[in-house]
Design an enzyme around this catalytic site. Structure first.
Site, mmCIF file in Angstrom:
data_model
loop_
_atom_site.group_PDB
_atom_site.id
_atom_site.type_symbol
_atom_site.label_atom_id
_atom_site.label_comp_id
_atom_site.label_asym_id
_atom_site.label_seq_id
_atom_site.Cartn_x
_atom_site.Cartn_y
_atom_site.Cartn_z
ATOM 1 N N GLU A 29 -3.032 -77.936 44.516
ATOM 2 C CA GLU A 29 -4.063 -77.600 45.506
ATOM 3 C C GLU A 29 -3.466 -77.602 46.919
ATOM 4 O O GLU A 29 -2.988 -78.637 47.384
ATOM 5 C CB GLU A 29 -5.209 -78.601 45.383
ATOM 6 N N LEU A 58 -9.267 -75.896 42.547
ATOM 7 C CA LEU A 58 -9.546 -77.328 42.629
ATOM 8 C C LEU A 58 -9.915 -77.812 41.226
ATOM 9 O O LEU A 58 -11.085 -78.056 40.907
ATOM 10 C CB LEU A 58 -10.694 -77.584 43.613
ATOM 11 N N ALA A 59 -8.926 -77.939 40.360
ATOM 12 C CA ALA A 59 -9.172 -78.272 38.950
ATOM 13 C C ALA A 59 -7.926 -78.944 38.377
ATOM 14 O O ALA A 59 -7.018 -78.266 37.890
ATOM 15 C CB ALA A 59 -9.517 -77.016 38.154
ATOM 16 N N GLU A 60 -7.900 -80.286 38.449
ATOM 17 C CA GLU A 60 -6.725 -81.010 37.970
ATOM 18 C C GLU A 60 -6.477 -80.789 36.481
ATOM 19 O O GLU A 60 -5.321 -80.759 36.032
ATOM 20 C CB GLU A 60 -6.869 -82.507 38.259
ATOM 21 N N GLN A 82 -3.217 -83.740 44.091
ATOM 22 C CA GLN A 82 -3.313 -83.924 45.538
ATOM 23 C C GLN A 82 -3.406 -85.386 45.962
ATOM 24 O O GLN A 82 -2.797 -85.793 46.950
ATOM 25 C CB GLN A 82 -4.507 -83.139 46.070
ATOM 26 N N PHE A 83 -4.164 -86.182 45.217
ATOM 27 C CA PHE A 83 -4.199 -87.631 45.390
ATOM 28 C C PHE A 83 -4.248 -88.249 43.999
ATOM 29 O O PHE A 83 -4.971 -87.770 43.120
ATOM 30 C CB PHE A 83 -5.415 -88.091 46.208
ATOM 31 N N PHE A 86 -7.312 -88.878 41.731
ATOM 32 C CA PHE A 86 -7.964 -87.801 40.979
ATOM 33 C C PHE A 86 -7.363 -87.646 39.579
ATOM 34 O O PHE A 86 -7.601 -86.642 38.906
ATOM 35 C CB PHE A 86 -7.821 -86.471 41.728
ATOM 36 N N HIS A 129 -8.860 -92.101 46.989
ATOM 37 C CA HIS A 129 -7.604 -91.508 47.442
ATOM 38 C C HIS A 129 -6.433 -92.491 47.387
ATOM 39 O O HIS A 129 -5.289 -92.070 47.237
ATOM 40 C CB HIS A 129 -7.741 -90.972 48.864
#
Length: 325
Positions: A29, A58-60, A82-83, A86, A129
């Site tokens: 992302e 936006l889809a881990e 991204q973090f 997640f 996060h």
């Protein structure tokens, strides 16, 4: 050699490996034109092209599935979550698929996937996060979990992870990204996976830790040295699998141990370290194994981080308690 922050060392490693192997791909992302939230991939899309460094939805879960498919077809993917908080959305891909793929395919397929993710407290991020969930993935056989504590190791460990044919979860503590600099070679080099580092030699007590707590341990060791308490510090670097041999050798030298983790006290990496030492070297111990960890509560909002997170003073107090036992 150049003075670099940890984030600069990570970017350097990614740049070198993209140039070294045309089968490497970076995706996640906002990692493309924006260069990621922390700019770890800054400039890499412009240099290596949109086919090599690209954004995902936006889809881990999709990021994990894409990495597995690419690895099975000969690519060497480097996805970014991204973090790390997640991670739950991609947990099936990690624990249910990539960690066991080589086993269930009888060694006929490889999983050269390096998942990068920032984590850790002390930077006042929003909820979900900063969480320290490294202990969860450490329980999956077949999955390496790597946590660098300094720029030199960050570059060398990341290059080793990318070149490995096994899946690696590579966790980057956010507080360490730009907090200090050190000399880092400009060329590519490897720091071995699965090998802990003795960052400070000592004779009275061993502190075993990883990530940002290595620097807190070093501060505590300096304070303790003023009272002639000689501390040895071991940076695990790879937290799964553990370098048990290095740990036991230090225990047999100092006979006292304090294990430190930023994560909550229950379970996790520290529990595994304590278990291994207890099983393998309990007769070498002159005191109970000390533990410094965060409380068993959800990670707090930013205003309470300084109270909740372990720090050098906590480590110093536990070492004194252990030495005085």
């Amino acid at each position: 050699m150049t003075q670099k922050t940890m984030i600069q060392a990570i970017t350097d490693a990614l740049d070198l490996e993209l140039a070294n192997d045309p089968k490497t791909l970076i995706f996640g992302e906002d990692v493309g034109k924006n260069g990621g939230v922390f700019r770890a991939t800054d400039g890499l899309q412009a240099k290596h092209g949109e086919d090599r460094v690209f954004d995902t939805p936006l889809a881990e879960s999709g990021i994990g599935g894409l990495a597995i498919g690419l690895a099975l077809t000969g690519w060497r993917p480097i996805p970014e979550i991204q973090f790390y908080g997640f991670i739950f959305e991609v947990m099936d891909s990690i624990g249910g698929q990539m960690s066991r793929m080589r086993y269930k395919m009888g060694g006929t397929r490889q999983m050269p996937i390096t998942i990068r993710a920032p984590f850790g407290g002390g930077v006042h991020t929003p909820e979900m996060h900063s969480d320290n969930f490294e202990g969860l993935v450490s329980q999956f056989p077949g999955m390496r979990v790597v946590v660098p504590s300094n720029p030199y190791d960050a570059k060398g460990l990341l290059i080793s992870a990318i070149r490995s044919n096994d899946p690696v979860l590579y966790l980057e503590h956010m507080k360490l990204y730009r907090s200090f600099r050190e000399e880092v070679p400009d060329e590519a080099y490897e720091v071995p996976l699965d090998k802990a580092s003795v960052t400070r030699e000592g004779s009275d007590v061993t502190i075993i830790t990883y990530g940002a707590m290595v620097r807190e341990a070093a501060k505590a060791a300096e304070a303790l040295a003023k009272d002639n308490i000689d501390v040895e510090i071991i940076d695990l670097r790879t937290i799964a699998p553990l370098d048990v041999e290095t740990l036991i050798a230090s225990v047999k030298k100092t006979h006292k141990v304090v294990v430190v983790q930023e994560a909550q006290r229950m379970g996790g990496v520290a529990a595994s370290v304590i278990s291994e030492i207890s099983q393998r070297a309990i007769l070498s111990l002159d005191a109970p194994i000390g533990l410094v960890a965060a409380p068993d509560t959800p990670f707090p909002f930013g205003e309470a981080e300084s109270i909740w997170l372990p720090n050098a003073a906590d480590i110093e107090a536990k070492v004194r308690e252990t030495v005085d036992f």
